[in-house]
Design an enzyme around this catalytic site. Structure first.
Site, PDB file in Angstrom:
ATOM      1  N   ASP A 177       0.892  -1.136  -0.128  1.00  0.00           N
ATOM      2  CA  ASP A 177       0.066   0.023   0.000  1.00  0.00           C
ATOM      3  C   ASP A 177       0.913   1.238   0.110  1.00  0.00           C
ATOM      4  OD1 ASP A 177      -2.271   1.505   0.014  1.00  0.00           O
ATOM      5  OD2 ASP A 177      -2.334   1.534   2.466  1.00  0.00           O
ATOM      6  N   GLU A 480       2.656  -8.419   7.178  1.00  0.00           N
ATOM      7  CA  GLU A 480       1.609  -9.080   6.936  1.00  0.00           C
ATOM      8  C   GLU A 480       1.448  -9.856   5.730  1.00  0.00           C
ATOM      9  OE1 GLU A 480      -0.887  -5.347   5.726  1.00  0.00           O
ATOM     10  OE2 GLU A 480      -1.036  -4.936   7.834  1.00  0.00           O
ATOM     11  N   TYR A 533      -7.193  -3.132  12.716  1.00  0.00           N
ATOM     12  CA  TYR A 533      -8.019  -2.104  12.225  1.00  0.00           C
ATOM     13  C   TYR A 533      -9.560  -2.077  12.525  1.00  0.00           C
ATOM     14  CZ  TYR A 533      -3.918  -0.286   9.891  1.00  0.00           C
ATOM     15  OH  TYR A 533      -2.642   0.176   9.610  1.00  0.00           O
ATOM     16  N   GLU A 569       0.185  -1.628  14.465  1.00  0.00           N
ATOM     17  CA  GLU A 569      -0.335  -0.505  13.435  1.00  0.00           C
ATOM     18  C   GLU A 569      -1.909  -0.536  13.983  1.00  0.00           C
ATOM     19  OE1 GLU A 569      -0.737  -1.469   9.156  1.00  0.00           O
ATOM     20  OE2 GLU A 569       1.292  -2.038   9.154  1.00  0.00           O
TER      21      GLU A 569
END
Ligand code: E9O
Length: 665
Positions: A177, A480, A533, A569
């Site tokens: 990303d 990840e 998230y 994160e």
């Protein structure tokens, strides 16, 4: 071979090749004209028209040309230079701080080296290629194509439909990303050493009561002359506090000053010693000064200890990313970011998702900021969420909507026929299942032997470069990866253990975004780093669920593995200047509320097994064009030009408060 940072000394000189180079891309349909036509055998401006291109810098955002911004393939650079005549009897090395990603270098039209991978330095001895009595030319070809076996991995997709795409049309798909910036990103240096020289230095320190123990190994290079060594530990006042004449030894520094993160020792953070190595041979004397710090890192139970004291990471995730220069080295940006980290009260950053410039790492060492040092292994084997879910369940639920669809179509044609509908649904399920299955195994090549061998090499290069840095407290081999796939287990076991074989003095891990009950690689890490998230990618808008979900999740991990954990994160995209009360996604209020919910959950666990928190992200950063990214990823607590959003003030008061209320022995 070693990869010591080029430093001048009484025996070594540097000559910087930064500046404006000639530049041109090979945009031929085959992307290979430049090699067919041997551009490397002539000045670049003789092959076609060139433009000036700054080094160091990414080339993408320098011009007004979209095809250069989005270029995939070989980009070419060249420039001329003179070699100082006084270097004639010296060993001369040409070094690149980094270039993205595959690089070939020619000096005076002869190939001198190739290097696979960005973010890390490479160099070659170039004596036999250089002229001392006339001008020299260095030519560089650098290819930014990402494939299933590069790090980071990616893929090239050819578009076959001749009605929709011209012949040979392809796109570069990313599994990461952030924008795929490319070019010569760091310094290009020509430097000299004596013919017999200090090639590598490895320092591992320990502490015992008030003493520091400095274990070192020195490798020398060049003709195997009779040599003698002098190895001295020099403190900041230029005092020699220990010394030896061996190439490998264990020195004791009495009453040592330990290297501390600045939050643990605000008065004397980041104390650095120098290992001064003097090598004498008939070929002359070489002097190299290697900075280092005396400190230990250990995982003990559920704690992370620095110099035996528990450390809590008040962290940020960063990117090398800025307007115009992209990922190009920028001293002003480095200084600004360290000032902002200090302002924020942050004591730690992760080099997400690749190794950062050595000049930046120097600041972490000197300013007492801790680093989680990450390899470019981002998005390995990355697959869609849906494919994962299918694999896990082993079956596929056909959605209500698609059932309705079948029923609707059936009704149009005939009288509703139950049997036929059932059959149709079955067929549909079969089709989807097949697609999902192929989707799940699609990126398996990322775990193949070619990828693995390259990943091991990259880890060797990273450890070789950063092993002597006191700021580096954890190695992260990936971000990840698809460690929910069985194929990931042998791969990650091998990579993690390989890093341990290179360096036993630091915990090793990868950054995980899988589930506590399906991750196959977590058993092999020393400390668990998890990205989450809640309230953003799942249950969007529902900040009221964050505490419950994060706590449940983290406690499960801990119950299962009993290792210290870091929330590596968490974050929400936020457009500065957008305000909504009550909070709404993308508003500054939402980001603040979102972070605060995570903080509440963290506070219930942080005296226990949670040893750190790292916001995603320090600053907004550029990504590929896509419908979920408005001019990049906006999860920064600072804007891309480094101005605070509301959330930065909130995080600041939290970090300062925790740092002030944590007492270290
Ligand atoms: C990696 C980072 O490079 N982690 C991502 C960051 C982001 O902002 C990205 O910039 O997207 C988050 C990955 C989250 C995956 C969660 C999927 C959950 C679906 C329910």
């Amino acid at each position: 071979r070693g990869m010591l940072y080029p430093r001048s000394s009484e025996s070594r000189s540097l000559f910087n090749l930064d500046g404006m180079w000639n530049f041109r891309v090979d945009a031929s349909p085959s992307r290979n004209d430049s090699f067919d036509k041997k551009w490397y055998l002539q000045p670049l401006d003789k092959t076609g028209s060139v433009i000036p291109m700054p080094v160091p810098s990414s080339y993408n955002d320098i011009t007004q040309d979209k095809s250069i911004r989005d270029f995939v393939g070989w980009a070419w650079y060249d420039r001329q230079f003179y070699t100082p005549a006084t270097w004639n009897s010296q060993r001369i090395v040409l070094r690149f701080g980094s270039a993205h990603y595959y690089t070939i270098v020619w000096v005076n039209y002869q190939e001198v080296m190739r290097h696979d991978g960005g973010h890390l330095p490479f160099e070659a001895e170039v004596n036999s290629y250089l002229y001392f009595d006339r001008v020299n030319r260095v030519t560089v070809a650098v290819n930014n194509t990402l494939t299933s076996t590069t790090l980071p991995p990616g893929s090239i997709t050819y578009k076959a439909d001749p009605n929709m795409y011209p012949p040979g049309y392809f796109v570069q798909d990313l599994q990461m990303d952030f924008f795929n910036y490319a070019g010569i990103h760091r310094h290009v240096t020509l430097y000299s050493t004596p013919r017999v020289y200090v090639d590598d230095i490895t320092i591992v320190t320990d502490i015992f009561k008030e003493n520091g123990i400095v274990n070192y190994t020195i490798k020398t290079g060049g003709p195997s002359d009779q040599i003698s060594l002098k190895v001295e530990v020099v403190d900041k006042d230029e005092k020699v506090v220990a010394s030896s004449t061996k190439n490998q030894s264990s020195l004791i520094v009495h009453n040592a000053r330990y290297w501390w993160p600045y939050t643990m020792n605000p008065k004397m953070p980041g104390y650095m010693y120098t290992l001064r190595v003097t090598l004498v041979s008939v070929n002359g004397t070489d002097v190299y000064r290697q900075p280092f710090g005396i400190r230990t890192v250990r995982v003990l139970g559920s704690k992370l200890l620095i110099n035996q004291d528990p450390f809590y990471c008040l962290g940020v995730n960063k990117h090398e990313d800025f307007d115009i220069r992209g990922k190009g080295l920028d001293y002003a940006l480095i200084a600004k970011d360290f000032n902002l980290m200090k302002w924020l009260g942050a004591n730690c950053f992760r080099t997400s998702h690749y190794p950062y410039a050595e000049e930046l790492m120097d600041q972490a060492d000197q300013q007492g900021i801790v680093v989680i040092d990450e390899s470019p292994g981002v998005g390995i084997g990355k697959i869609s969420k849906a494919a994962t879910k299918y694999y896990k369940l082993g079956k596929l639920k056909c959605s209500k909507r698609s059932m309705e669809n079948v029923y609707f179509q059936e009704c149009q044609k005939h009288q509703p026929n139950k049997r036929r509908i059932k059959e149709q649904v079955k067929n549909r399920k079969k089709k989807v299942k097949k697609k999902m299955k192929s989707e799940f195994f699609k990126r398996d090549e990322n775990f193949g032997n070619v990828s693995l061998a390259h990943h091991l090499e990259v880890m060797e290069e990273l450890v070789r470069r950063d092993k002597n840095r006191p700021s580096v407290i954890i190695w992260s081999v990936a971000n990840e990866p698809a460690t929910n796939k069985p194929i990931a287990e042998p791969y990650f076991k091998t990579v993690l253990n390989h890093v341990r074989s290179l360096d036993l003095s630091r915990p090793v891990t990868f950054v995980c975004n899988q589930n506590f009950n399906n991750d196959v690689a977590i058993p092999y890490v020393d400390i668990i780093l998890v990205n989450r998230y809640y309230g953003w990618y799942s249950d969007t808008g529902h900040t009221e669920l964050i505490q419950r979900q994060l706590e449940y999740d983290f406690r499960q991990w801990h119950q299962k593995y009993a290792k210290p954990m870091i929330l590596s994160e968490y974050g929400a995209d936020t457009v500065p200047g957008i305000h909504r009360d009550p909070s709404f996604v993308f508003s500054e209020e939402y980001q603040v509320e979102f972070l605060q919910e995570y903080h509440q959950a963290l506070d219930t666990m942080r005296r226990d097994f949670v040893v750190g928190e790292m916001v995603w992200n320090f600053a907004d950063f550029m990504t590929a064009q896509g419908i979920t990214r408005v001019l990049g990823n906006r999860k920064g607590i600072f804007t891309r030009d480094r101005q605070p959003k509301m959330s930065a003030h909130v995080l600041r008061s939290r970090y300062l408060n925790i740092a002030n209320n944590t007492h270290y022995s």
